[in-house]
Design an enzyme around this catalytic site. Structure first.
Site: not given
Length: 489
Positions: A259-260
């Site tokens: 996940s960013k």
């Protein structure tokens, strides 16, 4: 897995990221598979930016996406930068098209205006939950009398636009999961355009995929729940849905979703660390499918030739950086020396070491096998070109050994008229050692120290070849005065 279907006349795939941060490996894997499949079938790879989430957009978000795709070597055929026959390729810029499509559904009777406020809908939803009733459908406005509609409008109520969804199964086929179904009552009448005029995600995506003639939607399994909603829209417009392929999730090392927002390494971080881009493409491809012969080291051309969606796996996979590093080493070894030399030039103190293009090319020919990352060049190659006197004291002491002067003199003489290639240079040095009756542990160390100032390192034939004839012979000559001549009893 379902039986393979016939390909359309023109294969068109798309990658549709949001410009909300740098691409991580999961995003990149999706883009790579879409690019490979389009290339395999002579089709088009489209980049469409889903930029409607303006609150999460980051500065240079679009530029970072393009920078990552360019580094991976999978530039799109159509997109915001490239243009194309289905422009614009930014979702926000397509709002008028979305509204026109919604108006067409209203006119056909497949959609209706809903004047219910969000708070009213939520209150009725909570009441249905409390009563143990289905929550998917709130059809109060489905067949609203015209008089009541006018009254709502007179009150200043803004209407959302909803799709009429009938009860019954909504079936669709996914390449990996087969035929799936959900009841229309569980979906309810889908909101297409919100009361503030903004299209919903699923409506915008379906309209854009229809208008851009996308033939295959290859995306993460997280989008699987969106698919029946989009299939309903295809049917509402009388258009055949594309082939859907929902690929498994790329997990972070040790498990957990990439996940960013969780700080997962971006694709460009791997560039900065020195991974070969072909290795990243190779590795991420293997997270989803395998070639028939089980080969893991595959060139870009081989990946294009062998990509087969019917061989996709369905299991989630963790990132294995050690394997990706190994593949990077394999691709570095396969890199043409001239191109690798150009890559290395940006990572070396070329001016300080006095290196020219020929030096770098020779170094790339013989030392690529000692590296796995492009960033390894500083530790593996720079010491060879530094001045020998920069070596340690222990190394310099070897020049005072009794046989040092003889070894250096014989090496210089052997190499003075030898073909300047690694193999002949190594053979000539071994011949000089044998002719002098010296052991390798006596002969080789002073020669190596004279050349590099180090006691250990690559094969001396390769070292001499990389240094070049002029530099090699000059370093040997400079070392000879410091080595005392041998005396006999």
């Amino acid at each position: 897995m379902t039986a393979p279907t016939a390909l359309p006349a023109r294969v068109r795939t798309r990658f549709a990221p949001s410009p909300t941060g740098a691409l991580h490996l999961g995003n990149a894997r999706t883009a790579i598979l879409n690019w490979l499949f389009a290339r395999r079938h002579g089709g088009d790879f489209v980049l469409r930016l889903e930029d409607t989430d303006t609150e999460r957009a980051v500065p240079r978000g679009e530029e970072m996406i393009y920078e990552a795709l360019d580094w991976l070597g999978i530039a799109p055929d159509e997109g915001p930068r490239e243009g194309g026959p289905f422009a614009p390729y930014r979702q926000l810029a397509r709002a008028d098209r979305h509204r026109a499509r919604a108006a067409a559904l209203l006119e056909s009777g497949r959609a209706f205006r809903c004047y219910c406020r969000p708070d009213e809908l939520e209150a009725r939803r909570e009441a249905a939950i409390a009563a143990g009733e289905p929550t998917g459908r709130d059809a109060r406005c489905r067949d609203l009398p015209a008089e009541l509609a006018r009254r709502h409008e007179a009150e200043g109520r803004e209407a959302a636009i909803r799709l009429r969804v009938d009860p019954g199964p909504v079936e669709f086929t996914d390449l990996l999961k087969g035929t799936l179904s959900i009841d229309g009552d569980d979906l309810g009448d889908l909101v297409l355009v919100r009361s503030d005029g903004r299209p919903t995600y699923n409506f915008a995506v379906a309209v854009d995929d229809i208008e851009m003639e996308i033939s295959h939607v290859i995306r993460g399994v997280g989008h699987l729940s969106n698919t029946p909603k989009q299939v309903l829209l295809y049917r509402a417009f009388g258009v055949r849905p594309p082939e859907f392929v929902h690929i498994p999730t790329v997990l972070a090392p040790g498990g957990g979703k990439l996940s960013k927002r969780r700080g997962a390494a971006g694709v460009l971080d791997y560039r900065e660390r020195g991974f070969h881009p072909d290795a990243v493409v190779n590795y991420l491809s293997l997270l989803s499918w395998s070639s028939e012969d089980g080969e893991e080291f595959l060139s870009r051309e081989a990946l294009v030739e062998r990509i087969d969606l019917d061989r996709l796996g369905a299991a989630d996979t963790e990132v294995d950086e050690e394997k990706m590093t190994w593949l990077s080493g394999q691709h570095l070894r396969a890199e043409p020396a001239g191109r690798l030399a150009r890559d290395w030039a940006g990572r070396l103190d070329v001016e300080g070491l006095g290196l020219n293009d020929a030096d770098l090319r020779r170094a790339a020919e013989v030392f690529a096998k000692r590296t796995r990352l492009l960033s390894d060049v500083a530790s593996e190659v720079e010491p060879i070109y530094r001045a020998p006197e920069t070596g340690g004291a222990a190394a310099r002491e070897s020049l005072s050994a009794p046989a040092a002067a003889t070894a250096i003199r014989l090496a210089r003489a052997a190499w003075a008229d030898t073909a300047w290639r690694p193999e002949p240079l190594a053979a000539a040095l071994r011949g000089a050692m044998r002719d002098a009756g010296l052991a390798g542990r006596t002969f080789f160390p002073p020669v190596r120290v004279a050349l590099t100032g180090q006691l250990h390192g690559p094969d001396l034939g390769e070292v001499a070849y990389a240094l070049g004839q002029e530099r090699t012979l000059a370093r040997l000559a400079a070392a000879m005065p410091s080595a005392p001549s041998e005396t006999g009893d």
